[in-house]
Design an enzyme around this catalytic site. Structure first.
Site, mmCIF file in Angstrom:
data_model
loop_
_atom_site.group_PDB
_atom_site.id
_atom_site.type_symbol
_atom_site.label_atom_id
_atom_site.label_comp_id
_atom_site.label_asym_id
_atom_site.label_seq_id
_atom_site.Cartn_x
_atom_site.Cartn_y
_atom_site.Cartn_z
ATOM 1 N N GLU A 64 1.080 -1.209 -0.117
ATOM 2 C CA GLU A 64 -0.213 -0.287 -0.346
ATOM 3 C C GLU A 64 0.980 1.633 -0.058
ATOM 4 O OE1 GLU A 64 -3.544 -1.312 2.779
ATOM 5 O OE2 GLU A 64 -1.851 -1.455 3.536
ATOM 6 N N ASP A 235 -7.654 -4.909 8.966
ATOM 7 C CA ASP A 235 -7.142 -3.795 8.658
ATOM 8 C C ASP A 235 -7.130 -3.898 6.780
ATOM 9 O OD1 ASP A 235 -4.821 -5.362 8.140
ATOM 10 O OD2 ASP A 235 -3.694 -3.987 8.901
HETATM 11 P P1 NAD Z 1 2.593 -10.513 13.053
HETATM 12 O O1 NAD Z 1 2.695 -11.243 12.561
HETATM 13 O O2 NAD Z 1 4.005 -10.101 13.581
HETATM 14 O O3 NAD Z 1 1.839 -10.920 14.423
HETATM 15 C C1 NAD Z 1 0.428 -11.594 14.431
HETATM 16 C C2 NAD Z 1 -0.032 -12.322 16.073
HETATM 17 O O4 NAD Z 1 -1.314 -13.255 15.817
HETATM 18 C C3 NAD Z 1 0.923 -13.928 15.059
HETATM 19 O O5 NAD Z 1 1.439 -14.051 17.240
HETATM 20 C C4 NAD Z 1 -0.096 -14.578 15.634
HETATM 21 O O6 NAD Z 1 0.422 -16.076 16.070
HETATM 22 C C5 NAD Z 1 -1.111 -14.829 15.715
HETATM 23 N N1 NAD Z 1 -2.507 -14.873 15.628
HETATM 24 C C6 NAD Z 1 -2.763 -15.225 14.420
HETATM 25 N N2 NAD Z 1 -4.031 -15.707 14.113
HETATM 26 C C7 NAD Z 1 -5.021 -15.552 15.820
HETATM 27 C C8 NAD Z 1 -5.849 -16.025 16.776
HETATM 28 N N3 NAD Z 1 -7.249 -16.323 15.825
HETATM 29 N N4 NAD Z 1 -6.112 -15.473 18.075
HETATM 30 C C9 NAD Z 1 -5.378 -14.948 19.044
HETATM 31 N N5 NAD Z 1 -3.536 -15.028 17.534
HETATM 32 C C10 NAD Z 1 -4.074 -14.991 16.532
HETATM 33 O O7 NAD Z 1 1.676 -9.256 13.078
HETATM 34 P P2 NAD Z 1 1.276 -7.722 14.038
HETATM 35 O O8 NAD Z 1 3.213 -7.006 12.726
HETATM 36 O O9 NAD Z 1 1.110 -8.121 15.113
HETATM 37 O O10 NAD Z 1 0.389 -7.323 13.247
HETATM 38 C C11 NAD Z 1 -0.804 -7.753 14.025
HETATM 39 C C12 NAD Z 1 -1.642 -7.011 12.445
HETATM 40 O O11 NAD Z 1 -2.111 -5.438 13.175
HETATM 41 C C13 NAD Z 1 -1.535 -7.219 11.077
HETATM 42 O O12 NAD Z 1 -2.891 -7.487 10.235
HETATM 43 C C14 NAD Z 1 -1.450 -6.433 10.388
HETATM 44 O O13 NAD Z 1 -1.417 -5.577 9.516
HETATM 45 C C15 NAD Z 1 -2.315 -5.278 11.960
HETATM 46 N N6 NAD Z 1 -1.770 -4.050 12.522
HETATM 47 C C16 NAD Z 1 -2.594 -2.786 12.037
HETATM 48 C C17 NAD Z 1 -1.857 -1.751 12.188
HETATM 49 C C18 NAD Z 1 -3.246 -0.659 12.445
HETATM 50 O O14 NAD Z 1 -3.101 1.254 11.945
HETATM 51 N N7 NAD Z 1 -4.105 -0.945 12.397
HETATM 52 C C19 NAD Z 1 -0.588 -0.866 11.278
HETATM 53 C C20 NAD Z 1 -0.147 -2.475 12.027
HETATM 54 C C21 NAD Z 1 -0.356 -3.497 12.084
#
Ligand code: NAD
Length: 353
Positions: A64, A235
């Site tokens: 993005e 997101d």
């Molecule tokens: P990451 O991959 O490092 O961590 C995600 C975690 O979620 C993993 O440890 C995984 O095991 C766990 N997980 C997956 N499914 C699960 C479930 N059903 N129950 C419990 N845990 C579960 O990712 P990250 O960098 O920490 O990012 C997390 C999320 O936040 C991503 O989806 C990312 O796109 C989003 N994000 C959003 C914003 C925003 O501004 N809203 C900004 C950054 C990241």
């Protein structure tokens, strides 16, 4: 060291220098300052150019571009989201960004933004919780203990006064990592075996999982009255975390509706389902939490103004630190129209050498 005076040399903040800057300021202090910078820009929301981010989707992720301008500065972030990356030892989210001067169009800063995104996302979450969560919130459930998790926990501690964080992840190794990283940082850390256990006694529930599907991290019966949900992980189109029934009974607060309706939890709802823009709560133009028993939801997707605020904050914070390199990335001949001549002089110099 001050920032370069020759405008053609662009200060570049590497990952290494970003880490030094964060440690120099202090992690929690930086998130407090970032939240202040973001809130100040939310207060002048109408001044910004706004557009939903430009997304290029594939079956396994998204890349993005997130641009905005306030008429003086222009900023954009390049960011990806690839939940399957984790299985290859790669980050789910990586990012870099540029701040530029609108008057000349010249870049003022090129920065790593993977760390900065984690900091600004957590700062935005805590800013929203400060306005929407019950005022006596002391316990937060943190569901999804990946890269963003510790930042979320510490921002909620520094900005909202959270004292206990209850961790749950489908992967116990992620919870162990998160608990170890948070040890000794002034939070009571409670690893939990289920999401139901994690939300026990929590006034704030943060969901921050990564899976490219309509997931149900929280079902309706798990969410009691009066809690604030900070839904960070949903997101993208086809990537949500909450059961639709929760949305139907929550007061929903968003960043920029045209983007959130495509990417947020509310993609599950009718396009005219009422939502409140967070900036309006902050300026007093719209009410926040309606009652002690209301379920409030910050349907976070991440908006360009937060990155713009973060880049401007970093640009100002960099002054006097020397924590940057100068990049020769803008061709800027001494005589402005003689771009070809600059190349000829380089050719002649190479012949002599
Ligand atoms: P990451 O991959 O490092 O961590 C995600 C975690 O979620 C993993 O440890 C995984 O095991 C766990 N997980 C997956 N499914 C699960 C479930 N059903 N129950 C419990 N845990 C579960 O990712 P990250 O960098 O920490 O990012 C997390 C999320 O936040 C991503 O989806 C990312 O796109 C989003 N994000 C959003 C914003 C925003 O501004 N809203 C900004 C950054 C990241």
């Amino acid at each position: 060291m001050s920032l370069p005076s020759r405008t053609a040399l662009v200060p570049f903040i590497s990952v290494d220098n970003m880490m030094r800057l964060v440690l120099h300021v202090g992690i929690e202090q930086m998130m407090v300052e970032l939240a202040e910078a973001i809130e100040a820009d939310f207060r002048r929301w109408p001044q910004f150019d706004k557009t939903p981010r430009v997304a290029s989707h594939s079956d396994i992720g998204v890349i993005e571009l997130m641009p905005t301008s306030d008429g003086q500065h222009y900023g954009f972030k390049y960011v990806n989201g690839h939940p399957a990356n984790m299985r290859q030892g790669l980050q789910t989210v990586t990012a870099f960004g540029v701040l530029a001067d609108v008057a000349t169009g010249y870049p003022l800063l090129l920065s790593e933004m993977t760390i900065l995104t984690a900091l600004r996302t957590a700062a935005t979450s805590a800013m929203a919780a400060k306005w929407l969560a019950p005022c006596d919130s002391r316990v937060m459930a943190m569901i999804g203990n990946g890269a963003q998790a510790e930042f979320q926990a510490l921002a909620m501690k520094a900005i909202c006064g959270i004292e206990e964080v209850r961790l749950y992840d489908i992967d116990p190794a992620a919870t162990r990592k998160c608990a170890a990283n948070l040890a000794g940082r002034g939070l009571r850390v409670t690893p939990c075996a289920t999401a139901e256990d994690a939300i026990l006694g929590a006034q704030i529930i943060t969901t921050c999982t990564a899976d490219k599907q309509y997931a149900t991290i929280l079902t309706d019966n798990m969410v009691g009255g009066g809690v604030h949900i900070n839904a960070v992980g949903g997101d993208c189109p086809g990537k949500t975390e909450l059961h639709r029934d929760i949305l139907l009974r929550a007061g929903i607060f968003v960043e920029y509706p045209p983007q959130t309706r495509i990417e947020g939890e509310i993609q599950q709802l009718a396009p005219d389902h009422p939502v409140t823009e967070l900036w309006q709560v902050i300026t007093g133009a719209a009410p926040g939490r309606a009652s002690a028993g209301q379920v409030t939801l910050f349907d976070s997707v991440g908006f360009a103004i937060e990155d713009f605020s973060a880049l401007r904050y970093i640009h100002a914070r960099l002054q006097g630190t020397g924590l940057f390199q100068e990049l020769d990335m803008i061709a800027d001949p001494d005589e402005s129209r003689d771009l070809f001549g600059m190349l000829c002089r380089a050719e002649a110099a190479a012949r002599v050498a």
